[in-house]
Scaffold this active site. Structure first.
Site, mmCIF file in Angstrom:
data_model
loop_
_atom_site.group_PDB
_atom_site.id
_atom_site.type_symbol
_atom_site.label_atom_id
_atom_site.label_comp_id
_atom_site.label_asym_id
_atom_site.label_seq_id
_atom_site.Cartn_x
_atom_site.Cartn_y
_atom_site.Cartn_z
ATOM 1 N N ILE A 91 31.322 41.786 29.069
ATOM 2 C CA ILE A 91 31.140 43.220 29.331
ATOM 3 C C ILE A 91 29.830 43.750 28.759
ATOM 4 O O ILE A 91 29.518 44.933 28.892
ATOM 5 C CB ILE A 91 32.325 44.046 28.790
ATOM 6 C CG1 ILE A 91 32.556 43.784 27.296
ATOM 7 C CG2 ILE A 91 33.588 43.746 29.590
ATOM 8 C CD1 ILE A 91 33.660 44.639 26.690
ATOM 9 N N GLY A 92 29.049 42.880 28.124
ATOM 10 C CA GLY A 92 27.762 43.312 27.591
ATOM 11 C C GLY A 92 26.984 42.144 27.032
ATOM 12 O O GLY A 92 27.536 41.069 26.774
ATOM 13 N N LYS A 93 25.691 42.351 26.872
ATOM 14 C CA LYS A 93 24.812 41.323 26.311
ATOM 15 C C LYS A 93 23.832 41.955 25.352
ATOM 16 O O LYS A 93 23.491 43.137 25.473
ATOM 17 C CB LYS A 93 24.032 40.600 27.422
ATOM 18 C CG LYS A 93 24.841 39.615 28.229
ATOM 19 C CD LYS A 93 23.938 38.856 29.198
ATOM 20 C CE LYS A 93 24.720 37.833 29.994
ATOM 21 N NZ LYS A 93 23.822 37.086 30.922
ATOM 22 N N GLY A 97 23.646 37.452 21.544
ATOM 23 C CA GLY A 97 24.910 36.972 22.080
ATOM 24 C C GLY A 97 25.500 37.907 23.112
ATOM 25 O O GLY A 97 24.785 38.667 23.768
ATOM 26 N N LYS A 98 26.824 37.861 23.222
ATOM 27 C CA LYS A 98 27.532 38.598 24.265
ATOM 28 C C LYS A 98 28.672 39.419 23.665
ATOM 29 O O LYS A 98 29.147 39.142 22.570
ATOM 30 C CB LYS A 98 28.108 37.617 25.295
ATOM 31 C CG LYS A 98 27.079 36.786 26.045
ATOM 32 C CD LYS A 98 27.775 35.809 26.986
ATOM 33 C CE LYS A 98 26.776 35.089 27.882
ATOM 34 N NZ LYS A 98 25.895 34.178 27.123
ATOM 35 N N VAL A 99 29.103 40.422 24.424
ATOM 36 C CA VAL A 99 30.323 41.158 24.110
ATOM 37 C C VAL A 99 31.323 40.851 25.222
ATOM 38 O O VAL A 99 30.995 40.957 26.405
ATOM 39 C CB VAL A 99 30.080 42.672 24.023
ATOM 40 C CG1 VAL A 99 31.385 43.401 23.686
ATOM 41 C CG2 VAL A 99 29.012 42.989 22.983
ATOM 42 N N LYS A 114 32.476 40.754 19.907
ATOM 43 C CA LYS A 114 31.030 40.542 19.885
ATOM 44 C C LYS A 114 30.776 39.160 19.306
ATOM 45 O O LYS A 114 31.115 38.887 18.152
ATOM 46 C CB LYS A 114 30.372 41.624 19.029
ATOM 47 C CG LYS A 114 28.868 41.698 19.133
ATOM 48 C CD LYS A 114 28.361 42.934 18.391
ATOM 49 C CE LYS A 114 26.873 43.138 18.582
ATOM 50 N NZ LYS A 114 26.403 44.389 17.942
ATOM 51 N N ASP A 209 19.310 54.322 15.291
ATOM 52 C CA ASP A 209 19.155 53.804 16.655
ATOM 53 C C ASP A 209 20.020 54.566 17.654
ATOM 54 O O ASP A 209 20.622 53.972 18.542
ATOM 55 C CB ASP A 209 19.489 52.310 16.692
ATOM 56 C CG ASP A 209 18.939 51.616 17.941
ATOM 57 O OD1 ASP A 209 17.953 52.131 18.519
ATOM 58 O OD2 ASP A 209 19.486 50.569 18.338
#
Length: 418
Positions: A91-93, A97-99, A114, A209
């Site tokens: 679902i994300g990058k 790494g990745k989520v 994560k 951020d």
């Protein structure tokens, strides 16, 4: 003449010897009663635990050996490992790494996991930021608009954050789709964001951020801040820091000047995000980064007349180039909270989620991925992410990675487990 596919007797012999050596080293690495106890073998393999006191602190624990499972709680709880989860979708990058959307096998709850590659983190020397992210996540459990960490663990090659699963989509996604928001909707989001930032500041944490990509909507439409890798801990109310970091469109002038900056940097970012919600682009945006930096430093703030006077006044106060004159410089969150732009907000109701969000993402359940980018969700999940190997060949790089993230693993108290 031999073809490329033919193997010489020497190559076959060397391959057999290497396989035998690997088997031998794995036995040494995974059996504490084996020859690993011999000092010369330890010296050759270089797998003795570090003795330098500066590498340890009161909260640290020794790096896990490859055969050791990570205990996530009291002895009655199972040890955490990747195979405890079914990893369903990416679902994300990110950079490291990745989520992934994952379902826990024991309780069948859904989590966002994560998964970070240790080697990638070490290569960019970002281990301090990762540990800082973990530390901040541990403090988030008491605030409704910050993503929560359930537990964390590590294997020899990866770090795993088990986080709240939020599937209402990024604010960035909704802004792209709708271009801008009406003022009441922007006010609601800005209030929840400000509340979260104020809480972090009360813990002496500067977020650094804030941007639409790091602001999620939950399934009801409330704000959730995520990604705490750039947070700076231990910044007292009058304290400063000087690290150059952030996202170009949202950098405050003092950061660009490479001057010491304080928690008011977050209020500048709130102003930039509020401006973008109302107008569709960040306040000093240019496709040319150098020109955009010059705009942030030197160009006067330009506000179109299609907003209320209170919104105009707040934006002028938040996007004040002199941080000492910026709204929030004296009394931090209380100044934002008491600004006339937020007069329609009942802050007690807001923090208790009693205010109905102005937008409902209309997700049908955890498996509803409509607000995630298909570029991620359509990518196959790597099998290796969910594997829990019983043994692995120890190398110098794995040992270095294990030492770099000592103390990373975390388990909640028994009563809050999972």
């Amino acid at each position: 003449m031999r073809t490329k596919n033919e193997k010489s007797p020497l190559k076959a012999f060397m391959k057999q010897r290497r396989m035998g050596l690997n088997d031998f080293i794995q036995k040494i690495a995974t059996n504490s009663s084996y020859a690993c106890k011999h000092s010369e073998v330890q010296s050759i393999l270089n797998i003795s635990p570090p003795q330098e006191p500066e590498l340890l602190n009161e909260n640290s624990s020794p790096p896990p050996s490859p055969s050791q499972q990570i205990n996530l709680g009291p002895s009655s709880n199972p040890h955490a490992k990747p195979s405890d989860f079914q990893f369903l979708k990416i679902i994300g990058k990110g950079s490291f790494g990745k989520v992934l959307l994952a379902r826990h096998n024991a309780d069948e709850k859904f989590y966002a996991v994560k998964v970070l590659q240790k080697k990638a983190i070490l290569k960019k020397k970002e281990e301090k930021h990762i540990m800082s992210e973990r530390n901040v996540l541990l403090k988030n459990v008491k605030h409704p608009f910050l993503v929560g960490l359930h537990f964390s663990f590590q294997t020899t090659s990866r770090l795993y954050f088990i986080l709240d699963y939020i599937n209402g989509g990024e604010l960035f996604y909704h802004l792209q789709r709708e271009r801008c928001f009406l003022e009441p909707r922007a006010r609601f989001y800005a209030a929840e964001i400000a509340s979260a930032l104020g809480y972090l500041h009360s813990l002496n944490i500067v977020y650094r951020d804030l941007k639409p990509e790091n602001i999620l909507l939950d399934s009801q439409g409330h704000i959730i801040l995520t990604d705490f890798g750039l947070c700076k801990e231990n910044i007292e109310p009058n304290g400063t820091t000087s690290t150059f970091c952030g996202t170009p469109e949202y950098l405050a002038p003092e950061v660009l000047h490479k001057q010491p900056y304080d928690r008011t940097v977050d209020w500048w970012c709130l102003g930039a995000v509020l401006y973008e919600m109302l107008y569709g682009l960040p306040p000093f945006y240019s496709r040319n980064t150098a020109e955009m930096y010059d705009n942030i430093l030197n160009k006067p703030l330009q506000l179109k007349p299609n907003i209320t006077n209170s919104a105009r006044n707040l934006l002028e106060g938040l996007l004040q180039k002199d941080r000492t004159k910026r709204i929030g410089a004296k009394n931090d969150f209380m100044e934002i909270k008491n600004h006339m732009f937020f007069s329609p907000i009942n802050w007690d109701d807001l923090i208790n989620k009693k205010i109905t969000p102005p937008f409902n993402p209309n997700v049908s359940g955890p498996s509803d991925l409509q607000h995630f980018d298909p570029e991620f969700t359509e990518e196959p999940v790597p099998n290796s992410i969910g594997q829990s190997p019983d043994s692995i060949l120890i190398t110098a790089s794995i040992k270095e990675a294990a030492e770099a993230f000592m103390g990373f693993s975390y388990a909640p108290p028994m009563e809050s487990y999972l």
